[in-house]
Motif scaffolding. Structure first.
Motif, PDB file in Angstrom:
ATOM      1  N   PRO A   1       0.823  -1.240   0.029  1.00 23.71           N
ATOM      2  CA  PRO A   1       0.074   0.127   0.102  1.00 23.71           C
ATOM      3  C   PRO A   1       0.919   1.175  -0.126  1.00 23.71           C
ATOM      4  N   ASP A   2       0.458   2.198  -0.983  1.00 24.75           N
ATOM      5  CA  ASP A   2       1.281   3.372  -1.043  1.00 24.75           C
ATOM      6  C   ASP A   2       2.649   3.194  -1.345  1.00 24.75           C
ATOM      7  N   GLY A   3       2.895   2.117  -1.937  1.00 26.05           N
ATOM      8  CA  GLY A   3       4.489   1.264  -2.159  1.00 26.05           C
ATOM      9  C   GLY A   3       5.235   2.045  -3.155  1.00 26.05           C
ATOM     10  N   ALA A   4       4.579   2.951  -3.976  1.00 25.98           N
ATOM     11  CA  ALA A   4       5.341   3.663  -5.026  1.00 25.98           C
ATOM     12  C   ALA A   4       5.287   5.128  -5.179  1.00 25.98           C
ATOM     13  N   THR A   5       6.287   5.725  -5.251  1.00 23.73           N
ATOM     14  CA  THR A   5       6.398   7.222  -5.543  1.00 23.73           C
ATOM     15  C   THR A   5       6.401   7.562  -6.900  1.00 23.73           C
ATOM     16  N   VAL A   6       5.494   8.532  -7.309  1.00 22.57           N
ATOM     17  CA  VAL A   6       5.270   9.097  -8.807  1.00 22.57           C
ATOM     18  C   VAL A   6       6.507  10.042  -8.818  1.00 22.57           C
ATOM     19  N   GLU A   7       7.295   9.988  -9.972  1.00 17.99           N
ATOM     20  CA  GLU A   7       8.125  10.562 -10.402  1.00 17.99           C
ATOM     21  C   GLU A   7       8.036  11.664 -11.635  1.00 17.99           C
ATOM     22  N   ARG A   8       7.162  11.280 -12.382  1.00 17.29           N
ATOM     23  CA  ARG A   8       7.003  12.058 -13.536  1.00 17.29           C
ATOM     24  C   ARG A   8       5.363  12.166 -13.778  1.00 17.29           C
ATOM     25  N   VAL A   9       5.147  13.134 -14.579  1.00 18.41           N
ATOM     26  CA  VAL A   9       3.626  13.634 -14.828  1.00 18.41           C
ATOM     27  C   VAL A   9       3.370  12.995 -16.122  1.00 18.41           C
ATOM     28  N   VAL A  10       2.146  12.578 -16.288  1.00 21.96           N
ATOM     29  CA  VAL A  10       1.791  11.901 -17.620  1.00 21.96           C
ATOM     30  C   VAL A  10       1.087  13.071 -18.384  1.00 21.96           C
ATOM     31  N   PRO A  11       1.400  13.485 -19.567  1.00 23.36           N
ATOM     32  CA  PRO A  11       0.985  14.450 -20.438  1.00 23.36           C
ATOM     33  C   PRO A  11      -0.566  14.217 -20.538  1.00 23.36           C
ATOM     34  N   THR A  12      -1.305  15.280 -20.666  1.00 22.49           N
ATOM     35  CA  THR A  12      -2.774  15.053 -20.777  1.00 22.49           C
ATOM     36  C   THR A  12      -3.313  16.090 -21.640  1.00 22.49           C
ATOM     37  N   SER A  13      -4.446  15.853 -22.523  1.00 19.62           N
ATOM     38  CA  SER A  13      -5.019  16.639 -23.438  1.00 19.62           C
ATOM     39  C   SER A  13      -5.923  17.560 -22.809  1.00 19.62           C
ATOM     40  N   PHE A  14      -6.388  17.473 -21.362  1.00 18.94           N
ATOM     41  CA  PHE A  14      -7.561  18.041 -20.890  1.00 18.94           C
ATOM     42  C   PHE A  14      -7.527  19.388 -20.850  1.00 18.94           C
ATOM     43  N   GLY A  15      -6.330  20.047 -20.864  1.00 20.99           N
ATOM     44  CA  GLY A  15      -6.301  21.649 -21.198  1.00 20.99           C
ATOM     45  C   GLY A  15      -6.279  22.296 -22.358  1.00 20.99           C
ATOM     46  N   MET A  16      -6.285  21.104 -23.380  1.00 24.86           N
ATOM     47  CA  MET A  16      -5.904  21.651 -24.882  1.00 24.86           C
ATOM     48  C   MET A  16      -7.089  21.881 -25.623  1.00 24.86           C
ATOM     49  N   GLY A  17      -7.385  22.794 -26.674  1.00 23.63           N
ATOM     50  CA  GLY A  17      -8.206  22.851 -27.737  1.00 23.63           C
ATOM     51  C   GLY A  17      -9.398  23.683 -26.825  1.00 23.63           C
ATOM     52  N   ASN A  18     -10.619  23.897 -27.806  1.00 23.23           N
ATOM     53  CA  ASN A  18     -11.662  24.758 -27.394  1.00 23.23           C
ATOM     54  C   ASN A  18     -12.823  23.717 -26.926  1.00 23.23           C
ATOM     55  N   HIS A  19     -12.450  22.547 -27.181  1.00 24.68           N
ATOM     56  CA  HIS A  19     -13.789  21.718 -26.724  1.00 24.68           C
ATOM     57  C   HIS A  19     -13.325  20.483 -25.798  1.00 24.68           C
ATOM     58  N   ILE A  20     -14.294  20.150 -25.028  1.00 18.96           N
ATOM     59  CA  ILE A  20     -14.183  18.769 -24.012  1.00 18.96           C
ATOM     60  C   ILE A  20     -14.897  17.798 -24.743  1.00 18.96           C
ATOM     61  N   ILE A  21     -14.763  16.537 -24.494  1.00 16.92           N
ATOM     62  CA  ILE A  21     -15.651  15.409 -25.216  1.00 16.92           C
ATOM     63  C   ILE A  21     -15.622  14.569 -24.293  1.00 16.92           C
TER      64      ILE A  21
END
Length: 368
Positions: free
Chosen positions: A170-190
């Motif tokens: 449990p909680d055995g791994a520490t995140v080291e890198r952010v995964v790129p996401t398209s959430f903040g891109m473009g003029n639309h959300i799908i």
């Protein structure tokens, strides 16, 4: 048998009586690009109580230990083959949630790769977790929690409870890198529906347009709805929060009948109907019983006692049951007809299959 029959009736009545109610958009759809990512890695578990890999059968365990010790400044001679009973090679896997940031913790599942008998009491040494692109996104390390237990005696007898060769941290791994996401891109959300349906997609767009104005949402296909969204990230988060809490009535599911052949459970959707049909269902049982006869010779006859085999065969044929269904009959009438003669869930399945073969069943029949 009666319990299973009551279960079927209860499920059917529930599905029949329940009308389509308004549901939240967040329960029926997800935002495109906001998703989990799978991570996988390889590592070494140490500190086992003699239940580790047999090094003469798993050479990759020794190779891993040599490599690890070499990085720590310890050199093992090439002609020395250490017999390690407290070490096991393992595979790691974890799920990286969307928007996870460096420093946050995630759970890790650890599974034995070799022939280790148990991972109970072991500790995972620092191991990288990689994504599908080969990049390291988290680092795992910690003590394992194993729910299984195994024991073995010297005579070869053994007992195992659950799976002792798999554990979690449990909680055995520490995140080291952010995964790129398209959430903040473009003029639309799908918004993508969990279950594609043209009616549901149309009603989802109508619910958004009713709140935000005509033209704010457009159906792309039977699974996706595009919504005009603000460009500012802070405004976009509040915008999605407002939309996903809107409610609307989704389209009714297609008519389906699901049969579990192992348990005899039958679930029938509320839109199932049949066209005009008549079904006869009966059964024939043959019973063979061994009743040997002992032949005893008379006095002073010098004969031998012998056993003469004898088999009694009985045939029992149950009365055939005739079911007549009028055009457009509902599932409630089908269940009532079957239960009125004391039939079993297996009889109901046989009737449904016969109706399907005759083309009279207007539903998808799924047998699992």
């Amino acid at each position: 048998m009666m319990t299973a029959r009551c279960l079927i009736i209860g499920l059917v009545l529930t599905l029949t009586a329940t009308s389509v109610a308004a549901e939240r958009i967040k329960d029926l759809a997800s935002v495109a690009g906001v998703r989990d990512n799978q991570l996988v890695g390889y590592g070494i578990v140490v500190g086992l109580d003699g239940t580790g890999d047999k090094t003469n059968q798993t050479p990759f365990t020794i190779q891993s230990v040599r490599s690890m010790l070499h990085q720590l400044g310890v050199t093992i001679p090439d002609n020395l083959n250490p017999q390690l009973k407290n070490v096991a090679a393992v595979m790691l896997h974890a799920t990286l949630p969307p928007f996870a940031k460096p420093g946050q913790k995630i759970d890790v599942t650890v599974s034995s790769l070799g022939n280790a008998k148990s991972l109970r009491g072991g500790s995972l040494l620092m191991a990288p977790l990689k994504g599908a692109d080969g990049q390291v996104y988290a680092i795992a390390q910690g003590s394992l929690v194993v729910g299984g237990f195994g024991a073995e005696s010297s005579d070869g007898s053994k007992i195992s409870v659950n799976i002792p060769s798999v554990g979690r941290i449990p909680d055995g791994a520490t995140v080291e890198r952010v995964v790129p996401t398209s959430f903040g891109m473009g003029n639309h959300i799908i918004f993508n529906l969990h279950e594609p349906d043209f009616t549901t997609a149309t009603r989802l767009a109508e619910a958004i347009n009713k709140t935000l104005g005509e033209g704010s949402a457009v159906c792309i296909d039977g699974s996706s709805v595009s919504v005009v969204a603000p460009k500012d990230p802070a405004q976009r988060v509040g915008f999605v929060s407002m939309i996903e809490n809107l409610t609307f009535e989704p389209g009714e599911a297609a008519a389906k009948i699901i049969v579990n052949s192992r348990t005899g459970t039958v679930v029938i959707g509320r839109n199932v109907v049949v066209s005009a049909a008549a079904v006869t269902h009966g059964s024939l049982s043959v019973t063979i019983t061994n009743n040997p006869i002992v032949s005893q010779p008379g006095p002073l006859s010098k004969g031998e006692t012998v056993v003469v085999p004898k088999q009694d065969i009985s045939v029992k044929e149950e009365d055939a049951r005739m079911f007549l269904f009028n055009p457009g009959v509902s599932l409630q009438n089908i269940v009532d007809a079957v239960n009125s003669v004391g039939a079993s869930p297996g009889d109901l399945v046989a009737i449904l299959e016969a109706l399907k073969q005759a083309g009279a069943l207007r539903a998808e029949l799924i047998i699992i």
